[in-house]
Write a protein that holds these residues in place. Structure first.
Motif, PDB file in Angstrom:
ATOM      1  N   ASP A   2       3.189   6.999   0.841  1.00 41.35           N
ATOM      2  CA  ASP A   2       4.443   7.435   2.619  1.00 41.35           C
ATOM      3  C   ASP A   2       3.850   6.532   3.620  1.00 41.35           C
ATOM      4  OD1 ASP A   2       5.301  10.052   1.283  1.00 41.35           O
ATOM      5  OD2 ASP A   2       3.223  10.777   1.877  1.00 41.35           O
TER       6      ASP A   2
ATOM      7  N   GLU B 182      -2.508   4.685  11.114  1.00 35.45           N
ATOM      8  CA  GLU B 182      -3.908   5.031  11.625  1.00 35.45           C
ATOM      9  C   GLU B 182      -4.513   4.248  13.542  1.00 35.45           C
ATOM     10  OE1 GLU B 182      -6.857   3.721   7.603  1.00 35.45           O
ATOM     11  OE2 GLU B 182      -6.487   1.958   8.632  1.00 35.45           O
TER      12      GLU B 182
ATOM     13  N   SER C 128      -2.026   2.164   7.646  1.00 36.59           N
ATOM     14  CA  SER C 128      -2.971   2.012   7.353  1.00 36.59           C
ATOM     15  C   SER C 128      -2.772   1.458   5.829  1.00 36.59           C
ATOM     16  CB  SER C 128      -2.938   3.681   6.646  1.00 36.59           C
ATOM     17  OG  SER C 128      -2.679   3.766   5.866  1.00 36.59           O
ATOM     18  N   LYS C 129      -1.734   0.694   5.000  1.00 34.49           N
ATOM     19  CA  LYS C 129      -1.341   0.001   3.787  1.00 34.49           C
ATOM     20  C   LYS C 129      -1.797  -1.136   4.491  1.00 34.49           C
ATOM     21  CE  LYS C 129       2.434   1.990   3.264  1.00 34.49           C
ATOM     22  NZ  LYS C 129       2.524   3.784   4.227  1.00 34.49           N
TER      23      LYS C 129
ATOM     24  N   LYS D 217      -6.952   8.361   9.982  1.00 32.02           N
ATOM     25  CA  LYS D 217      -5.519   8.391   9.349  1.00 32.02           C
ATOM     26  C   LYS D 217      -4.816   9.822  10.532  1.00 32.02           C
ATOM     27  CE  LYS D 217      -2.845   9.766   5.536  1.00 32.02           C
ATOM     28  NZ  LYS D 217      -2.716   9.887   4.082  1.00 32.02           N
TER      29      LYS D 217
ATOM     30  N   SER E 151       0.521  11.809   9.058  1.00 31.60           N
ATOM     31  CA  SER E 151       0.813  10.621   8.437  1.00 31.60           C
ATOM     32  C   SER E 151       1.535  11.922   7.295  1.00 31.60           C
ATOM     33  CB  SER E 151      -0.056   9.062   7.815  1.00 31.60           C
ATOM     34  OG  SER E 151       0.292   9.206   8.529  1.00 31.60           O
TER      35      SER E 151
ATOM     36  N   ASN F 205       1.092  12.983   3.141  1.00 29.30           N
ATOM     37  CA  ASN F 205      -0.603  12.319   1.811  1.00 29.30           C
ATOM     38  C   ASN F 205      -0.344  12.306   0.514  1.00 29.30           C
ATOM     39  OD1 ASN F 205      -2.263  14.324   3.782  1.00 29.30           O
ATOM     40  ND2 ASN F 205      -0.845  16.747   3.009  1.00 29.30           N
TER      41      ASN F 205
ATOM     42  N   CYS G 293       2.027   6.121   5.959  1.00 27.01           N
ATOM     43  CA  CYS G 293       1.174   6.609   6.825  1.00 27.01           C
ATOM     44  C   CYS G 293       0.023   5.602   7.959  1.00 27.01           C
ATOM     45  CB  CYS G 293      -0.323   5.824   6.144  1.00 27.01           C
ATOM     46  SG  CYS G 293      -0.272   6.812   4.137  1.00 27.01           S
TER      47      CYS G 293
END
Length: 69
Positions: free
Chosen positions: A24, A28, A42-43, A14, A18, A20, A26
């Motif tokens: 949010d 990677e 990342s989602k 990550k 990004s 926390n 995010c």
């Protein structure tokens, strides 16, 4: 952008930029491919991956640090 080798072997991390909190934005990134930086949401880890030349990624990060972006 250029083709990247087999991303199934990628070790994602990550981004420190990004958020926390849940929900949010995010991002990677992967450091396994010299000269190329794969980036993904990342989602949505099964979604598309953007691959950038390392120099372009570094200019993007520098712009974030400088407040230019």
């Amino acid at each position: 952008m250029r083709a990247t080798s087999d991303l199934s072997i990628a070790h994602w991390r990550k981004s420190s930029y990004s958020g926390n909190q849940q929900g949010d934005a995010c991002v990677e990134v992967c450091d396994d491919f010299p000269g190329t930086v794969p980036v993904r949401d990342s989602k949505n880890t099964a979604g598309p991956v953007l691959t950038l030349p390392g120099r372009s990624w570094q200019r993007f990060i520098d712009g974030l640090k400088d407040g230019a972006l």
